[in-house]
Design an enzyme around this catalytic site. Sequence first.
Site, PDB file in Angstrom:
ATOM      1  N   LYS A  63      12.739   4.736   6.956  1.00  0.00           N
ATOM      2  CA  LYS A  63      11.872   5.669   6.227  1.00  0.00           C
ATOM      3  C   LYS A  63      12.748   6.654   5.482  1.00  0.00           C
ATOM      4  O   LYS A  63      13.857   6.972   5.919  1.00  0.00           O
ATOM      5  CB  LYS A  63      10.982   6.450   7.212  1.00  0.00           C
ATOM      6  N   ASP A 103       4.172  -8.946  12.906  1.00  0.00           N
ATOM      7  CA  ASP A 103       5.060 -10.078  12.590  1.00  0.00           C
ATOM      8  C   ASP A 103       5.548 -10.056  11.150  1.00  0.00           C
ATOM      9  O   ASP A 103       5.515 -11.085  10.458  1.00  0.00           O
ATOM     10  CB  ASP A 103       4.349 -11.410  12.872  1.00  0.00           C
ATOM     11  N   SER A 147       3.380  -5.325   1.354  1.00  0.00           N
ATOM     12  CA  SER A 147       4.732  -5.110   0.810  1.00  0.00           C
ATOM     13  C   SER A 147       5.606  -6.335   1.079  1.00  0.00           C
ATOM     14  O   SER A 147       6.420  -6.737   0.243  1.00  0.00           O
ATOM     15  CB  SER A 147       5.388  -3.884   1.452  1.00  0.00           C
ATOM     16  N   LYS A 184       5.628  -1.083  14.039  1.00  0.00           N
ATOM     17  CA  LYS A 184       4.573  -1.625  13.162  1.00  0.00           C
ATOM     18  C   LYS A 184       4.941  -3.032  12.685  1.00  0.00           C
ATOM     19  O   LYS A 184       4.147  -3.964  12.775  1.00  0.00           O
ATOM     20  CB  LYS A 184       4.453  -0.681  11.958  1.00  0.00           C
TER      21      LYS A 184
HETATM   22  P1  NAD Z   1      -1.133  10.333  -0.617  1.00  0.00           P
HETATM   23  O1  NAD Z   1      -0.117  11.309  -1.063  1.00  0.00           O
HETATM   24  O2  NAD Z   1      -1.574   9.271  -1.552  1.00  0.00           O
HETATM   25  O3  NAD Z   1      -2.455  11.066  -0.095  1.00  0.00           O
HETATM   26  C1  NAD Z   1      -2.497  12.057   0.886  1.00  0.00           C
HETATM   27  C2  NAD Z   1      -3.682  12.943   0.555  1.00  0.00           C
HETATM   28  O4  NAD Z   1      -3.906  13.849   1.640  1.00  0.00           O
HETATM   29  C3  NAD Z   1      -3.447  13.782  -0.697  1.00  0.00           C
HETATM   30  O5  NAD Z   1      -4.550  13.616  -1.577  1.00  0.00           O
HETATM   31  C4  NAD Z   1      -3.344  15.196  -0.159  1.00  0.00           C
HETATM   32  O6  NAD Z   1      -3.818  16.171  -1.067  1.00  0.00           O
HETATM   33  C5  NAD Z   1      -4.233  15.111   1.072  1.00  0.00           C
HETATM   34  N1  NAD Z   1      -3.981  16.155   2.068  1.00  0.00           N
HETATM   35  C6  NAD Z   1      -2.832  16.810   2.352  1.00  0.00           C
HETATM   36  N2  NAD Z   1      -3.009  17.675   3.358  1.00  0.00           N
HETATM   37  C7  NAD Z   1      -4.316  17.565   3.724  1.00  0.00           C
HETATM   38  C8  NAD Z   1      -5.111  18.198   4.698  1.00  0.00           C
HETATM   39  N3  NAD Z   1      -4.602  19.114   5.537  1.00  0.00           N
HETATM   40  N4  NAD Z   1      -6.409  17.849   4.788  1.00  0.00           N
HETATM   41  C9  NAD Z   1      -6.951  16.922   3.972  1.00  0.00           C
HETATM   42  N5  NAD Z   1      -6.239  16.286   3.020  1.00  0.00           N
HETATM   43  C10 NAD Z   1      -4.933  16.599   2.899  1.00  0.00           C
HETATM   44  O7  NAD Z   1      -0.516   9.702   0.728  1.00  0.00           O
HETATM   45  P2  NAD Z   1      -0.905   8.320   1.389  1.00  0.00           P
HETATM   46  O8  NAD Z   1       0.005   7.293   0.859  1.00  0.00           O
HETATM   47  O9  NAD Z   1      -2.369   8.130   1.342  1.00  0.00           O
HETATM   48  O10 NAD Z   1      -0.439   8.589   2.893  1.00  0.00           O
HETATM   49  C11 NAD Z   1      -1.293   9.234   3.839  1.00  0.00           C
HETATM   50  C12 NAD Z   1      -0.813   8.900   5.240  1.00  0.00           C
HETATM   51  O11 NAD Z   1      -0.822   7.480   5.420  1.00  0.00           O
HETATM   52  C13 NAD Z   1       0.599   9.355   5.568  1.00  0.00           C
HETATM   53  O12 NAD Z   1       0.666   9.704   6.935  1.00  0.00           O
HETATM   54  C14 NAD Z   1       1.429   8.106   5.329  1.00  0.00           C
HETATM   55  O13 NAD Z   1       2.644   8.102   6.066  1.00  0.00           O
HETATM   56  C15 NAD Z   1       0.470   7.056   5.836  1.00  0.00           C
HETATM   57  N6  NAD Z   1       0.722   5.704   5.330  1.00  0.00           N
HETATM   58  C16 NAD Z   1       0.732   5.441   3.993  1.00  0.00           C
HETATM   59  C17 NAD Z   1       0.941   4.143   3.546  1.00  0.00           C
HETATM   60  C18 NAD Z   1       0.886   3.763   2.087  1.00  0.00           C
HETATM   61  O14 NAD Z   1       0.917   2.554   1.795  1.00  0.00           O
HETATM   62  N7  NAD Z   1       0.786   4.677   1.170  1.00  0.00           N
HETATM   63  C19 NAD Z   1       1.187   3.118   4.483  1.00  0.00           C
HETATM   64  C20 NAD Z   1       1.156   3.414   5.839  1.00  0.00           C
HETATM   65  C21 NAD Z   1       0.927   4.714   6.251  1.00  0.00           C
END
Ligand code: NAD
Length: 471
Positions: free
Chosen positions: A106, A99, A362, A94
């Site tokens: 992680k 860049d 970030s 990523k």
């Molecule tokens: P988060 O904890 O803020 O939100 C995740 C949400 O998904 C929660 O509300 C949870 O209740 C819900 N959830 C869990 N299981 C579920 C299911 N089976 N069906 C529907 N909803 C469900 O997490 P986030 O930060 O939004 O991260 C979500 C994804 O995005 C992850 O894969 C994470 O690695 C990825 N991600 C996050 C970021 C970031 O900046 N936060 C950056 C890149 C990637």
Amino acid sequence: MSSKFSFSDQINLGFDKAVPYLDYPAGLLSQIKACNSVYHITFPLQRANNQIEVIHAWRAEHSHHKRPVKGGVRYAMSVNEDEVVALAASMTYKCALVDVPYGGSKGGVKISRHKYPVEDLERITRRYTYELHEKNFIGPGIDVLAPDYGTGPEEMAWIADTYTALSEDDLNTLACVTGKPVSQGGVRGRIEATGRGVFFGIREVCRDQDDMNVLGLNTGLGDKTFIVQGLGNVGYHAAKFMQEGGATPVGVSEYEGGIYNKDGLDVDAVVTHRREHESIFDFPGAENVASSSELLEYPCDILIPAALQNQITRKNAHRIQANIIGEAANGPVTAAANDILKERGVLLIPDFYLNAGGVTVSYFEWLKNLSHVRYGRMQKRFEESANQRIVEAFEELTNKKLDIDKRQEIIEGPGEEDIVNSGLEDTMIQAYQEMHTARNHHEKSIDLRTAAFIVSINKIARSYRELGIFP
Ligand code: NAD
């Protein structure tokens, strides 16, 4: 949904598909794929009832081809060594794609955050930070943490505070973690950044006339419907920006199940409803869908899984009705499902492109922390005076007064959030163009994920070649 391949196998399968299009020695490619270091920590947590619980946590640093390494911290029961290694690898690709000059890392703590009061979450976070500090797995020039699934600004503030307490005479300690509250060195726009980036990425893909022709769709978002899985940080903001961008949300799910209305839903109203009723079900005008996985198979143009990995597998891939899948979560579509979807003509936008907005902003926060000054602060007054003179000259020449709000907006110029958002938008557009060029180079016979791997691996290989290998 289980698969014979682990999460990190899934990422490596994607990597391997790009290899035939590259010309690097096998040893170099193996080094790029390998995870450089993994640290498994166990520590005790004393609960309010005096019971002691053993907490398991990890930090994986996938690639040191650039330093520091950078990656989020996840709090979830799914966390294990393979998961953090996979997510760290994804961070490496990523960062290279967009860049951002970091290697990938992680971390994760194996807990279900809902089961702990805030005092325990603070103790766990501080102890985790302490353990990372002890083993040199955190620092502004070593490994920079960030939010991920199950964590947010509050945990990031505890990490910053703990690290600062442990680091004497270091002015840059706040840069050990990003995603902090703005009042504690965070940058405006970071909370929304990943979801906003998801929107920019999908918008770019939907602008491509050739791709839309193949799918039988018009360009643009205006006439498109979408379903989002997960209404957390990424899912909520992605859905909100997609709706503001003209697309219609028709389905939304959380872990308890989903709702669907082919005529459209209002994302903020759904969030309010869920907060008030402690469930997503029974939203006015919408059909209840028993499980979140069932909703993935409902009709829509764009499906946005934004919760966890392994949601679309060989078991349900053939039932997906969406034309486009935007991987907002990390790894929601397995390698086997990817093949089935490609065969069926579904356009998949890969995770390590689509959710790169988080690490991009970030990076802006890290730069802000190292420079110790808010974006735009130094030149703000100067630019306001210059803009004021331009507006006055324009009004004098045209003999017309500008609308009062427009006038004020032009005079004030961009604030920190505007600067951050425009940097994010530009990054997502540039990265899409690079993937697009790589795909066109192969006459579109490869998918966007393979194109993204080609771009990333080329950049990482160049680093190894130009820097050489120590010793
Ligand atoms: P988060 O904890 O803020 O939100 C995740 C949400 O998904 C929660 O509300 C949870 O209740 C819900 N959830 C869990 N299981 C579920 C299911 N089976 N069906 C529907 N909803 C469900 O997490 P986030 O930060 O939004 O991260 C979500 C994804 O995005 C992850 O894969 C994470 O690695 C990825 N991600 C996050 C970021 C970031 O900046 N936060 C950056 C890149 C990637």
